[in-house]
Design a protein around this motif. Structure first.
Motif, PDB file in Angstrom:
ATOM      1  N   ARG A  81       0.849  -1.139   0.017  1.00 14.46           N
ATOM      2  CA  ARG A  81       0.011  -0.016   0.105  1.00 14.46           C
ATOM      3  C   ARG A  81       0.874   1.170   0.079  1.00 14.46           C
ATOM      4  NH1 ARG A  81      -4.937  -0.157  -1.880  1.00 14.46           N
ATOM      5  NH2 ARG A  81      -3.368  -1.515  -3.317  1.00 14.46           N
ATOM      6  N   GLY A  82       1.912   1.136  -0.734  1.00 15.11           N
ATOM      7  CA  GLY A  82       2.730   2.074  -0.976  1.00 15.11           C
ATOM      8  C   GLY A  82       3.467   2.626  -2.053  1.00 15.11           C
ATOM      9  N   SER A  83       4.404   3.439  -2.126  1.00 16.06           N
ATOM     10  CA  SER A  83       5.159   3.750  -3.662  1.00 16.06           C
ATOM     11  C   SER A  83       5.809   2.608  -4.127  1.00 16.06           C
ATOM     12  CB  SER A  83       5.823   4.956  -3.544  1.00 16.06           C
ATOM     13  OG  SER A  83       6.957   5.022  -2.584  1.00 16.06           O
ATOM     14  N   VAL A  84       6.831   1.965  -3.301  1.00 14.94           N
ATOM     15  CA  VAL A  84       7.513   1.121  -3.831  1.00 14.94           C
ATOM     16  C   VAL A  84       7.127  -0.126  -3.016  1.00 14.94           C
ATOM     17  CG1 VAL A  84      10.068   0.210  -4.113  1.00 14.94           C
ATOM     18  CG2 VAL A  84       9.376   2.502  -4.619  1.00 14.94           C
ATOM     19  N   GLY A  85       7.109  -1.264  -3.731  1.00 18.51           N
ATOM     20  CA  GLY A  85       6.627  -2.577  -3.178  1.00 18.51           C
ATOM     21  C   GLY A  85       7.339  -3.814  -3.355  1.00 18.51           C
ATOM     22  N   PHE A  86       8.534  -3.914  -3.592  1.00 19.88           N
ATOM     23  CA  PHE A  86       9.407  -4.894  -4.304  1.00 19.88           C
ATOM     24  C   PHE A  86       9.385  -6.050  -3.359  1.00 19.88           C
ATOM     25  CE2 PHE A  86      13.030  -7.459  -5.659  1.00 19.88           C
ATOM     26  CZ  PHE A  86      13.073  -7.257  -6.993  1.00 19.88           C
ATOM     27  N   MET A  87       9.478  -5.751  -2.067  1.00 15.12           N
ATOM     28  CA  MET A  87       9.341  -6.844  -1.051  1.00 15.12           C
ATOM     29  C   MET A  87       8.027  -7.249  -0.293  1.00 15.12           C
ATOM     30  SD  MET A  87      12.528  -7.603  -0.785  1.00 15.12           S
ATOM     31  CE  MET A  87      12.647  -8.725   0.603  1.00 15.12           C
ATOM     32  N   MET A  88       6.958  -6.549  -0.964  1.00 14.08           N
ATOM     33  CA  MET A  88       5.546  -6.888  -0.312  1.00 14.08           C
ATOM     34  C   MET A  88       4.671  -7.793  -1.232  1.00 14.08           C
ATOM     35  SD  MET A  88       6.233  -4.522   2.238  1.00 14.08           S
ATOM     36  CE  MET A  88       4.592  -4.002   2.857  1.00 14.08           C
ATOM     37  N   ASN A  89       3.857  -8.266  -0.434  1.00 10.33           N
ATOM     38  CA  ASN A  89       2.884  -9.348  -1.020  1.00 10.33           C
ATOM     39  C   ASN A  89       1.871  -8.389  -1.704  1.00 10.33           C
ATOM     40  OD1 ASN A  89       3.739 -12.035  -0.291  1.00 10.33           O
ATOM     41  ND2 ASN A  89       3.748 -10.876   1.730  1.00 10.33           N
ATOM     42  N   THR A  90       1.035  -8.947  -2.827  1.00 13.65           N
ATOM     43  CA  THR A  90       0.129  -8.188  -3.377  1.00 13.65           C
ATOM     44  C   THR A  90      -1.018  -7.645  -2.237  1.00 13.65           C
ATOM     45  OG1 THR A  90       0.358  -9.278  -5.452  1.00 13.65           O
ATOM     46  CG2 THR A  90      -1.637  -8.071  -5.344  1.00 13.65           C
ATOM     47  N   TYR A  91      -1.675  -6.588  -2.511  1.00 13.43           N
ATOM     48  CA  TYR A  91      -2.756  -6.367  -1.551  1.00 13.43           C
ATOM     49  C   TYR A  91      -4.039  -6.713  -1.845  1.00 13.43           C
ATOM     50  CZ  TYR A  91      -6.074  -3.621   1.323  1.00 13.43           C
ATOM     51  OH  TYR A  91      -7.046  -3.493   2.336  1.00 13.43           O
ATOM     52  N   ARG A  92      -4.707  -7.669  -0.933  1.00 12.63           N
ATOM     53  CA  ARG A  92      -5.761  -8.106  -1.385  1.00 12.63           C
ATOM     54  C   ARG A  92      -6.611  -8.364   0.087  1.00 12.63           C
ATOM     55  NH1 ARG A  92      -3.357 -12.130  -4.584  1.00 12.63           N
ATOM     56  NH2 ARG A  92      -4.024 -13.885  -2.995  1.00 12.63           N
ATOM     57  N   GLU A  93      -7.660  -8.013   0.106  1.00 16.99           N
ATOM     58  CA  GLU A  93      -8.515  -7.909   1.647  1.00 16.99           C
ATOM     59  C   GLU A  93      -9.000  -9.374   1.793  1.00 16.99           C
ATOM     60  OE1 GLU A  93     -11.113  -4.779   2.144  1.00 16.99           O
ATOM     61  OE2 GLU A  93      -9.918  -3.289   1.526  1.00 16.99           O
ATOM     62  N   ASP A  94      -9.502 -10.142   0.661  1.00 16.94           N
ATOM     63  CA  ASP A  94     -10.025 -11.542   0.907  1.00 16.94           C
ATOM     64  C   ASP A  94      -9.107 -12.308   1.333  1.00 16.94           C
ATOM     65  OD1 ASP A  94     -12.540 -10.401   0.353  1.00 16.94           O
ATOM     66  OD2 ASP A  94     -12.400 -10.666  -1.758  1.00 16.94           O
ATOM     67  N   GLY A  95      -9.397 -13.344   2.169  1.00 16.50           N
ATOM     68  CA  GLY A  95      -8.750 -14.649   2.255  1.00 16.50           C
ATOM     69  C   GLY A  95      -7.293 -14.266   3.211  1.00 16.50           C
ATOM     70  N   LEU A  96      -7.210 -13.422   3.999  1.00 15.91           N
ATOM     71  CA  LEU A  96      -6.051 -13.063   4.687  1.00 15.91           C
ATOM     72  C   LEU A  96      -5.632 -14.129   5.661  1.00 15.91           C
ATOM     73  CD1 LEU A  96      -3.607 -11.078   5.393  1.00 15.91           C
ATOM     74  CD2 LEU A  96      -5.034 -10.033   7.084  1.00 15.91           C
ATOM     75  N   VAL A  97      -6.513 -14.804   6.320  1.00  9.94           N
ATOM     76  CA  VAL A  97      -6.158 -15.991   7.255  1.00  9.94           C
ATOM     77  C   VAL A  97      -5.665 -16.964   6.479  1.00  9.94           C
ATOM     78  CG1 VAL A  97      -7.399 -17.671   8.667  1.00  9.94           C
ATOM     79  CG2 VAL A  97      -7.993 -15.004   9.009  1.00  9.94           C
ATOM     80  N   GLU A  98      -6.219 -17.071   5.421  1.00 11.33           N
ATOM     81  CA  GLU A  98      -5.686 -18.548   4.607  1.00 11.33           C
ATOM     82  C   GLU A  98      -4.448 -18.101   4.125  1.00 11.33           C
ATOM     83  OE1 GLU A  98      -9.896 -18.843   5.160  1.00 11.33           O
ATOM     84  OE2 GLU A  98      -8.820 -17.239   4.169  1.00 11.33           O
ATOM     85  N   ARG A  99      -4.028 -16.923   3.473  1.00 12.49           N
ATOM     86  CA  ARG A  99      -2.894 -16.536   2.835  1.00 12.49           C
ATOM     87  C   ARG A  99      -1.761 -16.618   3.963  1.00 12.49           C
ATOM     88  NH1 ARG A  99      -3.652 -10.749   0.016  1.00 12.49           N
ATOM     89  NH2 ARG A  99      -1.546 -11.182  -0.834  1.00 12.49           N
ATOM     90  N   LEU A 100      -2.118 -16.052   5.296  1.00 11.90           N
ATOM     91  CA  LEU A 100      -1.112 -16.375   6.409  1.00 11.90           C
ATOM     92  C   LEU A 100      -0.631 -17.628   6.646  1.00 11.90           C
ATOM     93  CD1 LEU A 100      -2.253 -13.613   8.700  1.00 11.90           C
ATOM     94  CD2 LEU A 100      -0.383 -13.347   7.405  1.00 11.90           C
ATOM     95  N   ALA A 101      -1.617 -18.596   6.574  1.00  5.89           N
ATOM     96  CA  ALA A 101      -1.298 -19.995   6.934  1.00  5.89           C
ATOM     97  C   ALA A 101      -0.636 -20.544   5.832  1.00  5.89           C
ATOM     98  CB  ALA A 101      -2.754 -20.698   7.106  1.00  5.89           C
ATOM     99  N   ALA A 102      -0.691 -20.188   4.642  1.00  7.91           N
ATOM    100  CA  ALA A 102      -0.041 -20.822   3.520  1.00  7.91           C
ATOM    101  C   ALA A 102       1.439 -20.227   3.126  1.00  7.91           C
ATOM    102  CB  ALA A 102      -0.775 -20.902   2.182  1.00  7.91           C
ATOM    103  N   ALA A 103       1.632 -19.187   3.987  1.00  7.42           N
ATOM    104  CA  ALA A 103       2.851 -18.179   3.354  1.00  7.42           C
ATOM    105  C   ALA A 103       4.013 -18.820   3.819  1.00  7.42           C
ATOM    106  CB  ALA A 103       2.832 -16.924   4.254  1.00  7.42           C
ATOM    107  N   GLN A 104       5.232 -18.631   2.811  1.00  2.00           N
ATOM    108  CA  GLN A 104       6.394 -19.258   2.966  1.00  2.00           C
ATOM    109  C   GLN A 104       7.413 -18.329   3.684  1.00  2.00           C
ATOM    110  OE1 GLN A 104       7.709 -19.378  -1.158  1.00  2.00           O
ATOM    111  NE2 GLN A 104       6.422 -21.485  -1.604  1.00  2.00           N
TER     112      GLN A 104
END
Length: 270
Positions: A81-104
């Protein structure tokens, strides 16, 4: 990761099976609005009670967050949610709990900078991105570089030099035409800033187990400062930088984050 504005930490409720979440955000309207929506949807806890930190902003916000929670054993998951996001994941509001559980999980270690100033005072500071030496005046810096006590470059006349970690290789190091290092690579980049002599030296890749020592020659005539991320020491005469394996930070990335693809794409941009 690049520089950013302030960090804002918020509190609230609790999230289900993946654990308790604390949200942090930069102070931009876009990031704060995203934080408010996510808190309303998923709840949040105080950072001291959190099992995971979700950072909303750009790479600079991520850098601040990594410093803030260094060695606290809390994984950090960034969303862009900023100007440069090389190290950031794509912003999505849906499925955050599932994304955290599956994250590497990717574990990174900071550099430890030890700098001595012209009064003999020693300074120590961690750097997640890079340790930089920068000229302080119109005079170019004159530096000598050694690796594990063995002199490798007797004289470098330049605006400065950068010792970058893989996490920091896409920030100042890349702007100075240094190489991009994939996360997990056991290397450090040593990159000159506007080298004048030797004119053709473009830097080096060194194993991350070594100590990089940089001596400032003619320090009174050619004053130099040393910077570890946001911590600066002026009028230094010598600096050493080495990876601190006793300190660690756990970053979380979506399996489809595509960091390797981003790294390849950056290297073929013209």
């Amino acid at each position: 990761m690049n520089d950013a504005q302030g960090l804002k930490v918020t509190t609230g409720g609790e999230v289900g099976a993946t654990g308790r979440i604390a949200f942090v955000s930069s102070q931009t309207p876009e990031a704060e609005s995203a934080r408010a929506r996510l808190e309303a949807r998923y709840g949040a806890v105080n950072e001291d009670e959190a099992d995971v930190i979700v950072a909303l902003g750009g790479d600079g916000l991520m850098l601040q967050t990594l410093h803030r929670f260094r060695d606290r054993g809390i994984p950090i998951y960034g969303m862009h949610r900023g100007s440069v996001g090389f190290m950031m994941n794509t912003y999505r509001e849906d499925g955050l709990v599932e994304r955290l559980a599956a994250a590497q999980h990717v574990k990174i270690h900071p550099l430890l900078m030890e700098a001595m100033d012209n009064k003999g005072v020693r300074h120590r500071a961690p750097a997640i991105n890079e340790v930089s030496l920068l000229r302080q005046s119109y005079q170019a810096a004159k530096l000598r570089i050694s690796i594990d006590g063995r002199m490798r470059l007797e004289e470098l006349i330049c605006d400065g030099v950068i010792v970058a970690t893989p996490a920091g290789s896409t920030a100042y190091n890349l702007s100075a035409h240094g190489p991009i290092l994939p996360l997990g690579t056991a290397l450090l980049a040593v990159t000159p800033i506007s080298p004048f002599r030797p004119r053709r030296w473009r830097g080096a890749l060194v194993p991350d187990r070594v100590r990089v020592d940089i001596a400032v020659m003619e320090a009174e005539k050619r004053p130099v400062s040393a910077v570890a991320d946001h911590y600066e020491v002026r009028n230094i005469v010598a600096v050493s930088a080495r990876l601190d394996k006793s300190s660690a930070i756990d970053m979380l990335f979506d399996p489809d984050h595509g960091l390797e693809e981003r790294i390849l794409r950056e290297q073929f941009v013209y």
